[in-house]
Design a protein around this motif. Structure first.
Motif, short mmCIF file in Angstrom:
data_model
loop_
_atom_site.label_atom_id
_atom_site.label_comp_id
_atom_site.label_asym_id
_atom_site.label_seq_id
_atom_site.Cartn_x
_atom_site.Cartn_y
_atom_site.Cartn_z
N TYR A 167 0.99 -1.20 -0.05
CA TYR A 167 -0.03 -0.08 -0.08
C TYR A 167 0.80 1.12 0.15
O TYR A 167 0.41 2.13 -0.49
N SER A 168 2.07 1.04 0.61
CA SER A 168 2.86 2.39 0.52
C SER A 168 3.44 2.61 -0.87
O SER A 168 3.47 3.73 -1.14
N ALA A 169 3.76 1.43 -1.47
CA ALA A 169 4.08 1.90 -2.95
C ALA A 169 3.16 2.38 -3.74
O ALA A 169 3.25 3.22 -4.48
N LYS A 170 1.79 2.08 -3.50
CA LYS A 170 0.89 2.53 -4.41
C LYS A 170 0.37 4.00 -4.09
O LYS A 170 0.10 4.88 -4.91
N ILE A 171 0.37 4.32 -2.68
CA ILE A 171 0.37 5.79 -2.47
C ILE A 171 1.61 6.60 -2.81
O ILE A 171 1.31 7.94 -3.38
N ILE A 172 2.79 6.14 -2.86
CA ILE A 172 3.93 6.92 -3.53
C ILE A 172 3.52 7.10 -4.91
O ILE A 172 3.84 8.16 -5.36
N SER A 201 3.33 10.75 -7.06
CA SER A 201 3.89 11.04 -7.88
C SER A 201 3.59 11.25 -9.45
O SER A 201 4.09 12.00 -10.25
N ASP A 202 2.54 10.42 -9.62
CA ASP A 202 1.67 10.49 -10.94
C ASP A 202 0.38 10.50 -10.58
O ASP A 202 -0.40 9.55 -10.63
N PRO A 203 -0.29 11.94 -10.49
CA PRO A 203 -1.81 11.94 -10.10
C PRO A 203 -2.62 11.34 -11.17
O PRO A 203 -3.85 11.04 -11.06
N SER A 204 -2.06 11.18 -12.44
CA SER A 204 -2.83 10.66 -13.57
C SER A 204 -3.05 9.14 -13.43
O SER A 204 -4.00 8.50 -13.76
N SER A 205 -2.49 8.65 -12.50
CA SER A 205 -2.44 6.98 -12.47
C SER A 205 -3.85 6.70 -11.75
O SER A 205 -4.11 7.60 -10.67
N LYS A 206 -4.40 5.79 -12.27
CA LYS A 206 -5.66 5.20 -11.65
C LYS A 206 -5.91 3.94 -11.21
O LYS A 206 -4.92 3.01 -11.81
N LEU A 207 -6.54 3.36 -10.02
CA LEU A 207 -6.75 2.15 -9.88
C LEU A 207 -7.34 1.30 -10.64
O LEU A 207 -8.46 1.83 -11.25
N THR A 208 -7.12 -0.06 -10.97
CA THR A 208 -7.92 -0.95 -12.03
C THR A 208 -9.17 -1.12 -10.91
O THR A 208 -9.15 -1.04 -9.80
N PRO A 209 -10.34 -1.52 -11.58
CA PRO A 209 -11.29 -1.79 -10.61
C PRO A 209 -11.33 -2.80 -9.55
O PRO A 209 -11.79 -3.05 -8.60
N GLN A 210 -10.37 -3.86 -9.90
CA GLN A 210 -10.06 -4.95 -9.15
C GLN A 210 -9.20 -4.63 -7.87
O GLN A 210 -9.29 -4.85 -6.50
N GLU A 211 -8.13 -3.41 -8.02
CA GLU A 211 -7.23 -2.68 -7.11
C GLU A 211 -8.47 -2.22 -6.02
O GLU A 211 -8.25 -2.11 -4.79
N LEU A 212 -9.40 -1.10 -6.73
CA LEU A 212 -10.05 -0.63 -5.86
C LEU A 212 -10.99 -1.31 -4.97
O LEU A 212 -11.26 -1.02 -3.77
N ALA A 213 -11.87 -2.37 -5.52
CA ALA A 213 -12.42 -3.53 -4.73
C ALA A 213 -11.62 -4.09 -3.85
O ALA A 213 -11.84 -3.98 -2.54
N TYR A 214 -10.24 -4.47 -3.97
CA TYR A 214 -9.54 -5.07 -2.89
C TYR A 214 -9.18 -4.09 -1.85
O TYR A 214 -9.29 -4.38 -0.79
#
Length: 722
Positions: free
Chosen positions: A178-183, A187-200
């Motif tokens: 989760y630390s990697a994801k928030i970093i 650093s890249d505001p345009s990056s989006k979660l996949t539907p599966q990541e968001l659900a997880y």
């Protein structure tokens, strides 16, 4: 392990809230949230220190360094000493592959070290520089989409036996994820979660179970019958009942377990209490609903629902005896009746689904609406029989046809933009045929603003592309694309013209109708009703100083003669014919009355083509058995591909289409054959195959199956008679 999970949830909760709910994470927010997380890790693991490393400019940089307050116990002198150590570390940069952290970053796997002094990879010089003694550690990579962006390292367990356990590593690895994801998000505001990541992440935050709904997951019809809930309501709630418990309690799959209003409404409607929620991706839940609603004949998409709604309105307009009301003047007003909405909605729906044709057919008890998508017809609606007369009359009005004529075929055209500013800018070529149960209407969708494909995207083999490109870059001669209706001939011609369109050449086209608007090209629509034919357009063009001429179709001797004349007098002429293969095209000119020596002299190249469906990326490998190998002319045991089925291809196994081609490029021997009296298509084809220029359609199709572009079923479906 329960205790570890509780600790983990306590540590990652702030991270999850930021990842899920914040659209943008500033540096200040990131610093704050990482500081909170780091302090909690040190406390939970009884560690003395923690360091976060990030890879920047091919260097490993110390980004965060934290020492446990227990190291100095309110001793200001010792506290300042550790602050000094921290400042030294934050200024350090390490080359890649340096120390244990470098190995973890390069290999992408975690590492537990019980005794740093005995580990050959341990960078002891850093301990010497800072005066901090490293004894034990866990180092975990920070990964985003399988890319390692850094590492996080916890040092020195302060309670006996002084070494970190596998359970500690498990907790640390989870936090690192989760630390990697928030970093990354910071650093890249345009990056989006996949539907599966968001659900997880939602499942972790709410302490719910997370599941992935596989391709074979199906809604239990027995459970729905017990709940007595309508399919439309079920789709609205976005909850799938999966298990029943005693006392009218159930377990459901949902995308948002925090939607307390939706849960409460669901319980009121069904009379069942939701005992447990399981979290799945919303896209997967939508896919399950789509399959279920299709299986029971209910509207699936918003377009389907809109069509169903206006159909229901239409069905309700009956007289006292239950008969449908006759069409009246009110239907000439754009939005005055359900039939107007239905007519427009069907066209809009077909356009959005990328259909090429709309078929509306009357049967004894219902009216069928089918769309041709990727070359195959699919039934999308069953309308009440009472709607048929009204919808047909509406399309006649839109096409400016005779609404009173019901016994003769009629042809017309619809400019859809004229019937609503919100409508796409398309034209429809309309054909009406009187049949047993009522008139059938077929509409071909012509998107003038559509994006043209380049020649490289049309499926030409390397050899055929070389021949075709060479021909379209010649200064004069005739290029013919041939095949049945719907084989992609016009698209190929448009792509060819787009490729050779330059400011230094004058290109003029005669089309019926103009299907694409091309910048820099002079396009003339054919108007047979006022006597403007392809032959008339060609004669006109020859007085317009053209370099390149495209004629939509050669249908008769007059057009063929003028086309041959243009090709022989210094113009490059491109056109189409309706013939089955390249060799037959030559003899078709003879049948029309063109002299063989003129045909021989004018033809540069003939390209016969068909369209086959492309296999989706979910395709599956298999080995060919003896019977299939013999039919294809390949060795038994060869690896080919068959349809799979996934969300992207709507479980069909296919997505998009590509061309199968056959190129006839006459050489001197074939030109002599063409002039020969009584020559047959078989003789011409045999000579072209022998000289190596012609690869038959079926063989080109087999080559595409070997590459995994399409399936053998598709080749046999389209080319079985070739």
């Amino acid at each position: 392990m329960v205790n570890i999970e509780d600790q983990l949830n306590r540590i990652i909760a702030p991270l999850l809230r930021e990842i899920i709910f914040k659209k943008e994470i500033t540096k200040d927010v990131l610093d704050t949230i990482l500081k909170i997380t780091i302090e909690k890790i040190v406390s939970s693991l009884f560690a003395e220190s923690i360091t976060l490393y990030l890879v920047t400019d091919n260097k490993i940089k110390f980004s965060y360094v934290y020492f446990s307050p227990k190291l100095y116990n309110n001793d200001e002198t010792r506290k300042k000493s550790y602050e000094s150590k921290r400042e030294k570390l934050l200024k350090l940069e390490l080359p890649l592959n340096t120390g244990i952290v470098g190995k973890v970053i390069s290999e992408g796997t975690s590492r537990i070290v019980s005794d740093a002094d005995k580990d050959a990879d341990h960078a002891k010089n850093i301990d010497n520089d800072t005066g901090f003694q490293t004894r034990s550690m866990i180092t975990v990579p920070l990964k985003v989409d399988d890319k390692v962006i850094g590492a996080i390292q916890v040092l020195n367990k302060s309670i006996p036996p002084g070494i970190f356990s596998e359970a500690d590593a498990y907790l640390f690895e989870e936090v690192a994820q989760y630390s990697a994801k928030i970093i990354q998000k910071a650093s890249d505001p345009s990056s989006k979660l996949t539907p599966q990541e968001l659900a997880y992440y939602i499942a972790r935050l709410t302490k719910q179970q997370y599941i992935e709904l596989g391709e074979d997951f199906r809604i239990s019809t027995d459970l729905l019958e017990e709940l007595k809930i309508e399919p439309a309501q079920l789709r609205k709630f976005q909850m799938i009942p999966i298990k029943k418990y005693p006392g009218k309690q159930i377990r459901v799959v949902c995308a948002n377990p925090l939607d307390y209003t939706g849960i409460e409404n669901f319980e009121v409607v069904t009379g069942y209490k939701i005992k447990e929620t399981v979290v799945a991706a919303k896209s997967e839940i939508d896919y399950v609903f789509k399959n279920y609603l299709e299986s029971i004949g209910e509207p699936v998409s918003d377009d389907d629902q809109a069509t169903a709604k206006v159909t229901a309105e239409l069905e309700s307009k009956k007289d006292e005896e239950g008969e449908s009301l006759e069409i009246s003047a009110e239907f000439e007003n754009e939005n005055s009746a359900p039939i107007i909405k239905l007519a427009n909605q069907l066209i809009r729906e077909a356009y959005k689904k990328k259909a090429s044709d709309i078929h509306i057919e009357a049967f004894e008890n219902f009216t069928s609406v089918r769309f041709r998508m990727d070359g195959v017809l699919k039934q999308v609606h069953k309308l009440p029989k009472s709607a048929h007369g009204a919808i047909l009359t509406r399309y006649k009005i839109m096409s400016s046809l005779n609404i009173a004529e019901r016994r003769r075929p009629q042809d017309g055209r619809i400019k859809f933009k004229s019937f609503g500013k919100e409508n796409p800018d398309i034209e429809l070529r309309v054909s009406i045929a009187p049949l047993v149960w009522g008139e059938k209407i077929c509409m071909r969708i012509l998107d003038k603003t559509g994006t043209l494909l380049g020649l490289n995207s049309l499926g030409f083999s390397e050899k055929n592309m070389e021949f075709y490109r060479a021909a379209i870059n010649k200064p004069y001669g005739m290029i013919l694309n041939v095949g049945p209706t719907g084989s992609g001939k016009t698209t190929t011609l448009y792509s060819a013209i787009t490729e050779i369109n330059k400011p230094g050449v004058n290109i003029q086209t005669a089309e019926d109708p103009v299907e694409y608007m091309l910048e820099g090209i002079n396009q003339m629509p054919i108007h047979k009703d006022i006597g403007v034919t392809f032959a008339d357009a060609l004669r006109c063009f020859l007085r317009q100083d053209p370099n390149i001429i495209m004629v939509g179709e050669i249908r008769d001797l007059e057009t063929a003669s003028v086309a041959v004349e243009a090709a022989l007098t210094g113009h490059l002429l491109l056109s189409t014919l309706h013939t089955n293969d390249a060799a037959t095209t030559v003899t078709r000119f003879f049948d029309m009355g063109v002299e063989p020596f003129l045909v021989s002299s004018s033809i540069l190249i003939i390209c016969a083509q068909r369209l086959v469906r492309r296999l989706c990326e979910c395709k599956q490998e298999y080995k060919v058995d003896t019977a299939e190998a013999e039919a294809l002319g390949i060795a038994p045991g060869t690896t080919l591909y068959k349809t799979g089925g996934c969300k992207k291809c709507d479980n069909s196994g296919y997505k998009g289409r590509c061309g199968v081609h056959e190129i006839l490029m006459p050489d001197e021997e074939i030109r002599r054959l063409i002039i020969k009296k009584g020559v047959t298509p078989e003789e011409i084809q045999k000579a072209a195959v022998a000289n190596g220029t012609l690869v038959p359609l079926f063989k080109d199709g087999v080559e595409k199956t070997l590459k995994g572009t399409t399936s053998t079923e598709e080749i046999f479906r389209v080319l079985r008679s070739e």
